[in-house]
Design a protein around this motif. Structure first.
Motif, PDB file in Angstrom:
ATOM      1  N   UNK A  62      11.582   3.499  12.409  1.00 37.30           N
ATOM      2  CA  UNK A  62      11.844   2.662  11.236  1.00 37.30           C
ATOM      3  C   UNK A  62      10.558   2.542  10.435  1.00 37.30           C
ATOM      4  N   UNK A  63      10.652   2.808   9.153  1.00 36.32           N
ATOM      5  CA  UNK A  63       9.540   2.585   8.233  1.00 36.32           C
ATOM      6  C   UNK A  63       9.929   1.427   7.324  1.00 36.32           C
ATOM      7  N   UNK A  64       9.024   0.471   7.190  1.00 36.39           N
ATOM      8  CA  UNK A  64       9.288  -0.705   6.370  1.00 36.39           C
ATOM      9  C   UNK A  64       8.165  -0.820   5.350  1.00 36.39           C
ATOM     10  N   UNK A  65       8.550  -0.909   4.097  1.00 39.09           N
ATOM     11  CA  UNK A  65       7.557  -0.994   3.034  1.00 39.09           C
ATOM     12  C   UNK A  65       7.966  -2.090   2.054  1.00 39.09           C
ATOM     13  N   UNK A  66       6.997  -2.861   1.632  1.00 36.03           N
ATOM     14  CA  UNK A  66       7.248  -3.916   0.649  1.00 36.03           C
ATOM     15  C   UNK A  66       6.428  -3.607  -0.593  1.00 36.03           C
ATOM     16  N   UNK A  67       7.106  -3.521  -1.719  1.00 35.31           N
ATOM     17  CA  UNK A  67       6.448  -3.288  -2.995  1.00 35.31           C
ATOM     18  C   UNK A  67       6.962  -4.299  -3.992  1.00 35.31           C
ATOM     19  N   UNK A  68       6.060  -5.085  -4.500  1.00 36.78           N
ATOM     20  CA  UNK A  68       6.411  -6.121  -5.464  1.00 36.78           C
ATOM     21  C   UNK A  68       7.562  -6.974  -4.934  1.00 36.78           C
ATOM     22  N   UNK A  69       8.716  -6.888  -5.554  1.00 34.78           N
ATOM     23  CA  UNK A  69       9.858  -7.726  -5.153  1.00 34.78           C
ATOM     24  C   UNK A  69      10.938  -6.912  -4.457  1.00 34.78           C
ATOM     25  N   UNK A  70      10.533  -5.890  -3.692  1.00 36.57           N
ATOM     26  CA  UNK A  70      11.494  -5.032  -3.033  1.00 36.57           C
ATOM     27  C   UNK A  70      11.012  -4.679  -1.630  1.00 36.57           C
TER      28      UNK A  70
END
Length: 138
Positions: A62-70
């Motif tokens: 699983x890859x989890x990435x947070x960018x701005x509001x996503x």
């Protein structure tokens, strides 16, 4: 970006779900998207039940990435091909007692995501979803 690897996955779905939900990308900032628990749970359970039938070889990355509001989550498993997006939606017009088992969870989970994509590549199921963290922007 956080990368998680789980093997085997049979019998470990609750621990896998918990590990994903506790990542900095999902848990930080107090802006956990509505429905993210349902989405993660349904995807992990579907992988364990439909694709990784051999508990010695079943694996999940699983890859989890947070960018701005996503928040973007990418699930990769080496199990048999299974596209949850091709499953027939449940007949919600039937009374609960007459509905066949299965399908409702992924149907509901899809309602919470902004984007969802499936592909089978390099002998792996790859399901990618994204959710907005700011629910007022929906």
């Amino acid at each position: 970006m956080t990368r998680l690897h789980f093997q085997p996955i049979q019998g470990k779905t609750f621990a896998i779900i918990d590990a994903i939900l506790r990542t900095e990308e999902v848990a930080s900032g107090g802006e956990m998207p509505d429905g993210i628990h349902l989405v993660v749970e349904e995807v992990v359970v579907n992988i364990a039940e439909h694709t990784c039938l051999d508990d010695t070889n079943g694996s999940l990355d699983v890859e989890i990435e947070r960018q701005d509001e996503r928040i973007m989550l990418c699930f990769r498993d080496g199990g048999i091909p299974f596209n949850p997006l091709e499953q027939d939606p449940p007949d919600t017009s039937l009374p609960m007692s007459q509905r066949p088992m299965g399908g409702l969870g992924i149907f509901l989970a899809i309602k919470y995501v902004d984007t969802i994509a499936y592909e089978y590549t390099n002998n792996k199921n790859v399901l990618t979803v994204s959710l907005k963290t700011n629910q007022s922007a929906r």
